[in-house]
Write an enzyme that holds these catalytic residues in place. Structure first.
Site, PDB file in Angstrom:
ATOM      1  N   CYS A  33      -9.430   9.374   6.014  1.00 34.74           N
ATOM      2  CA  CYS A  33     -10.889   9.497   5.635  1.00 34.74           C
ATOM      3  C   CYS A  33     -11.634   9.865   6.755  1.00 34.74           C
ATOM      4  O   CYS A  33     -12.955  10.183   6.776  1.00 34.74           O
ATOM      5  CB  CYS A  33     -11.199   8.344   4.906  1.00 34.74           C
ATOM      6  SG  CYS A  33     -11.486   6.675   6.047  1.00 34.74           S
ATOM      7  N   ASP A  35     -12.664   7.632   9.344  1.00 36.30           N
ATOM      8  CA  ASP A  35     -13.559   6.694   9.659  1.00 36.30           C
ATOM      9  C   ASP A  35     -12.702   5.815  10.944  1.00 36.30           C
ATOM     10  O   ASP A  35     -11.529   5.987  11.020  1.00 36.30           O
ATOM     11  CB  ASP A  35     -13.545   5.539   8.671  1.00 36.30           C
ATOM     12  CG  ASP A  35     -14.509   6.060   7.531  1.00 36.30           C
ATOM     13  OD1 ASP A  35     -15.116   7.241   7.609  1.00 36.30           O
ATOM     14  OD2 ASP A  35     -14.457   5.586   6.456  1.00 36.30           O
ATOM     15  N   CYS A  59     -17.506   4.345   6.217  1.00 38.59           N
ATOM     16  CA  CYS A  59     -17.945   4.162   4.996  1.00 38.59           C
ATOM     17  C   CYS A  59     -18.681   2.659   5.020  1.00 38.59           C
ATOM     18  O   CYS A  59     -18.739   1.953   6.033  1.00 38.59           O
ATOM     19  CB  CYS A  59     -17.231   4.263   3.938  1.00 38.59           C
ATOM     20  SG  CYS A  59     -15.960   3.003   3.994  1.00 38.59           S
ATOM     21  N   CYS A 103     -10.348   0.207   3.485  1.00 37.88           N
ATOM     22  CA  CYS A 103     -11.451   0.335   4.494  1.00 37.88           C
ATOM     23  C   CYS A 103     -11.395  -1.166   5.008  1.00 37.88           C
ATOM     24  O   CYS A 103     -11.412  -1.497   6.576  1.00 37.88           O
ATOM     25  CB  CYS A 103     -12.705   0.234   3.991  1.00 37.88           C
ATOM     26  SG  CYS A 103     -12.904   1.429   2.847  1.00 37.88           S
TER      27      CYS A 103
HETATM   28 FE1  FES Z   1     -12.282   5.118   5.170  1.00 38.05          FE
HETATM   29 FE2  FES Z   1     -13.703   3.103   3.933  1.00 38.05          FE
HETATM   30  S1  FES Z   1     -13.561   5.310   3.161  1.00 38.05           S
HETATM   31  S2  FES Z   1     -12.722   3.278   5.775  1.00 38.05           S
END
Ligand code: FES
Length: 147
Positions: A33, A35, A59, A103
């Site tokens: 993702c 992040d 996110c 997450c």
């Molecule tokens: Fe990647 Fe939440 S979508 S940490």
């Protein structure tokens, strides 16, 4: 779909920022993702976590879980901080939707990475702490099915 607690920690995240000369700093990401989360720990001579701050480029659930994770580890010993798993963080937030479980893994792993850094700097071994990964997407295979 998010609990009130998740929304609260997302809208008013606690302990955002960095700690200068932190005892331990850990950064982990999720290549899937994109992040990234960084945790800073201030640990005193007795092994008590006096302060914890974070920076999350991610996110809303990642922000909320890092915020809650910092609240949970503050005041704890290094050993107790190991019990702050992603599950514990999710419980404290009254749950997360299944697609957002990964997450919370970022928060757990970032704490572990910061503890690992602390242990390396102080030439100590923390019982039960495994070497953290930089990219948690390696770890999360099948995690959603577990919950
Ligand atoms: Fe990647 Fe939440 S979508 S940490």
């Amino acid at each position: 779909m998010y609990s009130e607690k998740v929304m609260d920690h997302f809208n008013n995240p606690r302990n955002v920022g960095e700690i200068k000369d932190a005892s331990g700093v850990g950064t982990v990401g999720n290549a899937k993702c994109g992040d990234i989360m960084r945790m800073y720990l201030d640990i005193d001579d007795n092994g008590i976590i006096q302060d914890c701050k974070f920076k999350t480029f991610g996110c809303g659930a990642a922000v909320a879980t890092s915020s809650m994770a910092t609240e949970l580890v503050k005041g704890k010993t290094v050993q107790e901080a190991l019990q702050v798993t992603n599950k514990a963080v999710m419980e404290a937030l009254d749950g997360l939707p299944p697609v957002k479980v990964h997450c919370s893994l970022l928060a757990e792993e970032a704490i572990h990475a910061a503890l690992w850094d602390y242990a390396e700097k102080h030439h100590i071994k923390i019982e039960g702490l495994e070497k953290p990964v930089n990219d948690i997407s390696e770890k999360e295979e099948g995690i959603e099915e577990e919950y």
